[in-house]
Design an enzyme around this catalytic site. Sequence first.
Site, PDB file in Angstrom:
ATOM      1  N   GLU A  31       0.839  -1.204   0.000  1.00 31.57           N
ATOM      2  CA  GLU A  31       0.000   0.000   0.000  1.00 31.57           C
ATOM      3  C   GLU A  31       0.876   1.259   0.000  1.00 31.57           C
ATOM      4  O   GLU A  31       1.938   1.269   0.620  1.00 31.57           O
ATOM      5  CB  GLU A  31      -0.893   0.002   1.247  1.00 31.57           C
ATOM      6  N   GLU A  61      -4.721  -6.662   2.979  1.00 32.97           N
ATOM      7  CA  GLU A  61      -3.490  -7.331   3.440  1.00 32.97           C
ATOM      8  C   GLU A  61      -3.476  -8.824   3.139  1.00 32.97           C
ATOM      9  O   GLU A  61      -2.434  -9.396   2.804  1.00 32.97           O
ATOM     10  CB  GLU A  61      -3.280  -7.113   4.944  1.00 32.97           C
ATOM     11  N   PHE A  84       2.701  -1.701   8.247  1.00 33.27           N
ATOM     12  CA  PHE A  84       3.077  -1.816   9.657  1.00 33.27           C
ATOM     13  C   PHE A  84       3.043  -3.301  10.016  1.00 33.27           C
ATOM     14  O   PHE A  84       2.130  -4.008   9.585  1.00 33.27           O
ATOM     15  CB  PHE A  84       2.085  -1.073  10.552  1.00 33.27           C
ATOM     16  N   ALA A  85       4.001  -3.729  10.812  1.00 37.07           N
ATOM     17  CA  ALA A  85       4.059  -5.149  11.178  1.00 37.07           C
ATOM     18  C   ALA A  85       2.763  -5.616  11.825  1.00 37.07           C
ATOM     19  O   ALA A  85       2.366  -6.773  11.690  1.00 37.07           O
ATOM     20  CB  ALA A  85       5.234  -5.398  12.126  1.00 37.07           C
ATOM     21  N   ASP A  86       2.097  -4.688  12.521  1.00 34.02           N
ATOM     22  CA  ASP A  86       0.858  -5.045  13.219  1.00 34.02           C
ATOM     23  C   ASP A  86      -0.182  -5.655  12.280  1.00 34.02           C
ATOM     24  O   ASP A  86      -1.026  -6.430  12.710  1.00 34.02           O
ATOM     25  CB  ASP A  86       0.261  -3.799  13.867  1.00 34.02           C
ATOM     26  N   PHE A  87      -0.118  -5.276  11.006  1.00 33.57           N
ATOM     27  CA  PHE A  87      -1.160  -5.732  10.077  1.00 33.57           C
ATOM     28  C   PHE A  87      -0.939  -7.161   9.584  1.00 33.57           C
ATOM     29  O   PHE A  87      -1.736  -7.675   8.802  1.00 33.57           O
ATOM     30  CB  PHE A  87      -1.276  -4.769   8.888  1.00 33.57           C
ATOM     31  N   HIS A 130      -0.131   0.036  16.123  1.00 32.54           N
ATOM     32  CA  HIS A 130       0.938   0.423  15.188  1.00 32.54           C
ATOM     33  C   HIS A 130       2.307   0.374  15.872  1.00 32.54           C
ATOM     34  O   HIS A 130       3.197   1.127  15.495  1.00 32.54           O
ATOM     35  CB  HIS A 130       0.705   1.844  14.646  1.00 32.54           C
TER      36      HIS A 130
END
Lengths: 326, 322
Positions: A31, A61, A84-87, A130
């Site tokens: 993205e 994602e 972001f790694a969180d996703f 995040h």
Amino acid sequence: MSERIISCSAAIAEVLTEEMTRDERIFIIGEDLVYHGGIFGQFKGLPEKFPGRVIDTPISETCIVGAGLGAALTGMRPLVDMHFADFVTCAMDEIANQSAKIRYMFGGQVKVPLVIWAPDGAGLGAAAHHSQSLESWFVHTPGLKVVVPSEPADVKGLLTASLRDDDPIIFFQHKKLFAKMGPVPEGEYVIPLGKAAVKRQGKDVTILTYGSGYYLTIEAVKELAGLGIEAEVIDLRTLKPLDFKTIAESLKKTYRAVVVHEACLTGGFGAELVARISSELFDYLDAPVLRVATKDVPIPFSPPLEKFVLPSVEDIVKAVRQVTYC
Amino acid sequence: MSDESNTLLSLYRTMVTVRKFETLAGELFAAGKIPGFIHLSIGQEGSSVGVCSILRPDDYLITTHRGHGHVIAKGGDLKRMVAELMGRKTGYCKGKGGSMHIADFSLGILGANGVVAGGFPIITGAGLSIKLRKTEQVAVCFFGDGASNRGPFHEALNMAAIWKLPILFVCENNCYASTTKTSYACSIIDIANRAKGYGIPGVSVDGNDVLAVRHAAAEAVGRARQGEGPTLLENKTYRRRGHFEGDPQRYRDQAEVVEWEQKNDPISRFTTILMKKKILTKDLEREIAAKIEADLKEAVEFAEQSEWPKPEEALEDLFVNP
């Protein structure tokens, strides 16, 4: 090989330019890439240099990672940007059930040359969705390689190695590192996966760290030197494969260890390190191995709250003093 | 015999092969020769064979837990399939995958997948890869009505639509997602109508009419090859076996199953057409059946005589560069 001082982002752009020029199967998908150059600007300039090979996606994602995987299975070498790694949670099936398992469950029929880039970490007031450090989830998933660089030169060497590797890799880079400056070799520079770096020699204690923990550690080491404690610092750089040999060599010299990571304490990679050290190096230990990590809560927003839960230089100094009985 | 007659006979042969393979797999499972779980596609041969009959060898296909038929229809090797079902070293995946994870990358079969809707994201990548490599391949994603209710369906159809990827999404609506009726789980009757939400063609066909399936698939694949993007094809069919072998099937009356079997069997229907056209005769029917049975017998013998994998081989094949 000559070195210059450049930022981590510049090192990344350099690697991607070199590798995408060298291998036309490499493309980047995620993205906000084409106009924004990536959410941290790490891909700036690449869309113009490689038209059609830096691909903006919808906010999807699951399919971003799946598209990387499907392309990897059919002759391409994608770099997937997680934003972001969180996703990663939105693509867990594609990472943990599919990318990690496809080669194995199909009996080794196929290669999966896929790099999933996951900017992680806290300290920016980005709050619970995040800011996470999630590497231990993936270390616990057989079939994935887990890379966590700290300094700009490591990012260059490990990203190059990752893009040339034929296995699925999740590449965690702390968000704060994009702007970090450091010496970076010019030209081709490859750091083999699975090689830790002894970044400071010391005789009194071994500090095992990676990613952002490295920066806290080098601050702590200065204070410890003032107290007469010479710490050896090992930057693990890749958690899977893990360079346990380097760890063992160091511990056989120092007899003491502290693990430092930004991921939360319980079930973190430190637990694995402590377990392996206690089972394989018990006779060399003069003190229990301690862990310095984030407290077991989601990352809170407000600066005093966030600062409180994250590991600090003081935490490291305290842990080292405890294991060195100083 | 004309080309057309040969094609029709080839469809027939493949349908009967799938049927007999599935029947055999059920028997081997009941006899305790296949460990784990298996999911059979008996009654759905019109869909698997109709679609695969228009694919090229280099086209990609991804399938589901109910995927034996697709693998056979794309050219999968019966011996290696049976060996895999039986967990042998000579199986497609050296015994590491089993029924739900058969793949043959040399035939473009990107694998059966144990996760419902797991194929959508991967096929999107295969489609993207085709586009980036500028080949004229096509990628086909088989899935069930149940998978159409999962999120990846949405992401994949949208992504394939915006990029005009050469993908054929084939929904095999077999009236049940595990134990749940499609009429309960879907708010619409024709899943193909969901295509409207992505601005792509959506076509519902009688999935037990192999020629109707073949015709619809040929149109969609033709569009895909010409860069005109994806299609959602819904093959309406019926799952005659339980979700898995051994399923007590408390969710349906067996009379329903019998009715489909007697009145709407894809192979019987096609047989009638071929007999009328005099392409198939009773003798030829027997001859084809005997040949397939012999091939399957040979496949079972091959599997039974094959070695089990050595236990420590469980640690191989994880990484290219460990």
